[in-house]
Design an enzyme around this catalytic site. Structure first.
Site, mmCIF file in Angstrom:
data_model
loop_
_atom_site.group_PDB
_atom_site.id
_atom_site.type_symbol
_atom_site.label_atom_id
_atom_site.label_comp_id
_atom_site.label_asym_id
_atom_site.label_seq_id
_atom_site.Cartn_x
_atom_site.Cartn_y
_atom_site.Cartn_z
ATOM 1 N N ASP A 1 0.845 -1.193 0.000
ATOM 2 C CA ASP A 1 0.000 0.000 0.000
ATOM 3 C C ASP A 1 0.883 1.247 0.000
ATOM 4 O OD1 ASP A 1 -3.215 0.491 1.054
ATOM 5 O OD2 ASP A 1 -1.829 2.181 1.073
ATOM 6 N N HIS B 1 -10.330 -5.492 -3.204
ATOM 7 C CA HIS B 1 -8.996 -5.742 -2.646
ATOM 8 C C HIS B 1 -9.125 -6.092 -1.172
ATOM 9 C CE1 HIS B 1 -9.901 -1.441 -2.390
ATOM 10 N NE2 HIS B 1 -9.244 -1.437 -1.234
HETATM 11 P P1 5GP Z 1 -9.730 1.230 0.276
HETATM 12 O O1 5GP Z 1 -9.917 2.493 1.074
HETATM 13 O O2 5GP Z 1 -10.381 1.348 -1.073
HETATM 14 O O3 5GP Z 1 -10.136 -0.002 1.013
HETATM 15 O O4 5GP Z 1 -8.171 1.069 0.081
HETATM 16 C C1 5GP Z 1 -7.481 1.612 -0.985
HETATM 17 C C2 5GP Z 1 -6.010 1.587 -0.626
HETATM 18 O O5 5GP Z 1 -5.265 1.784 -1.799
HETATM 19 C C3 5GP Z 1 -5.595 2.674 0.364
HETATM 20 O O6 5GP Z 1 -5.042 2.068 1.514
HETATM 21 C C4 5GP Z 1 -4.568 3.501 -0.409
HETATM 22 O O7 5GP Z 1 -3.498 3.927 0.395
HETATM 23 C C5 5GP Z 1 -4.121 2.533 -1.497
HETATM 24 N N1 5GP Z 1 -3.721 3.167 -2.735
HETATM 25 C C6 5GP Z 1 -4.375 4.149 -3.398
HETATM 26 N N2 5GP Z 1 -3.731 4.479 -4.523
HETATM 27 C C7 5GP Z 1 -2.632 3.655 -4.587
HETATM 28 C C8 5GP Z 1 -1.578 3.510 -5.532
HETATM 29 O O8 5GP Z 1 -1.506 4.199 -6.550
HETATM 30 N N3 5GP Z 1 -0.627 2.579 -5.260
HETATM 31 C C9 5GP Z 1 -0.681 1.796 -4.137
HETATM 32 N N4 5GP Z 1 0.304 0.916 -3.968
HETATM 33 N N5 5GP Z 1 -1.666 1.906 -3.222
HETATM 34 C C10 5GP Z 1 -2.629 2.841 -3.454
#
Ligand code: 5GP
Length: 115
Positions: A30, A101
């Site tokens: 992340d 995810h």
């Molecule tokens: P959600 O909030 O949708 O469950 O989690 C999305 C996750 O994706 C977040 O923890 C955020 O930090 C991560 N994330 C967002 N954009 C990117 C990216 O471009 N690369 C990586 N490696 N992680 C990302």
């Protein structure tokens, strides 16, 4: 062709620190880690949220995601002490990226209830 940032990572159009990959899933660190270990386990198939999961149709894929989590946790040295697996779903669930995810977070003591 990808529609989210995760699809672009899977297509290797944008870089990520990839730690695991097979035919069904990819896992990468992340960008904004919430612990010493924070890895996203992502199906290659585009499924927006957990609401689109069909237990029978996606059984193999879900199994592959959990196999990946266990294998990565072992490799990262957090399997014995324990870790947290999280799926955020939609707005109130705190989901930002609408490509399914699983968060694998570990390396520190987790608290409950989560924020
Ligand atoms: P959600 O909030 O949708 O469950 O989690 C999305 C996750 O994706 C977040 O923890 C955020 O930090 C991560 N994330 C967002 N954009 C990117 C990216 O471009 N690369 C990586 N490696 N992680 C990302």
């Amino acid at each position: 062709m990808g529609e989210t940032i995760f699809s672009k990572i899977i297509e290797r159009e944008i870089p990520a620190d990839i730690v695991y990959e097979n035919d069904l899933v990819m896992a990468f660190r992340d960008i904004n880690p919430q612990g010493p270990v924070h890895i996203l386990i992502v199906p290659k198939e585009e499924i927006p949220t957990v609401k689109e999961i069909d237990g029978k149709k996606h059984a193999e894929l879900l199994g592959a995601m959990f196999d990946a989590a266990n294998e990565i946790a072992e490799k990262e040295g957090i399997a014995k002490e324990g870790f947290r697996l999280v799926f955020n779903c939609c707005d109130k669930g705190g989901q930002e990226v609408y490509h399914l995810h699983m968060h694998l977070i570990g390396g520190r003591q987790m608290m409950w209830p989560p924020g």
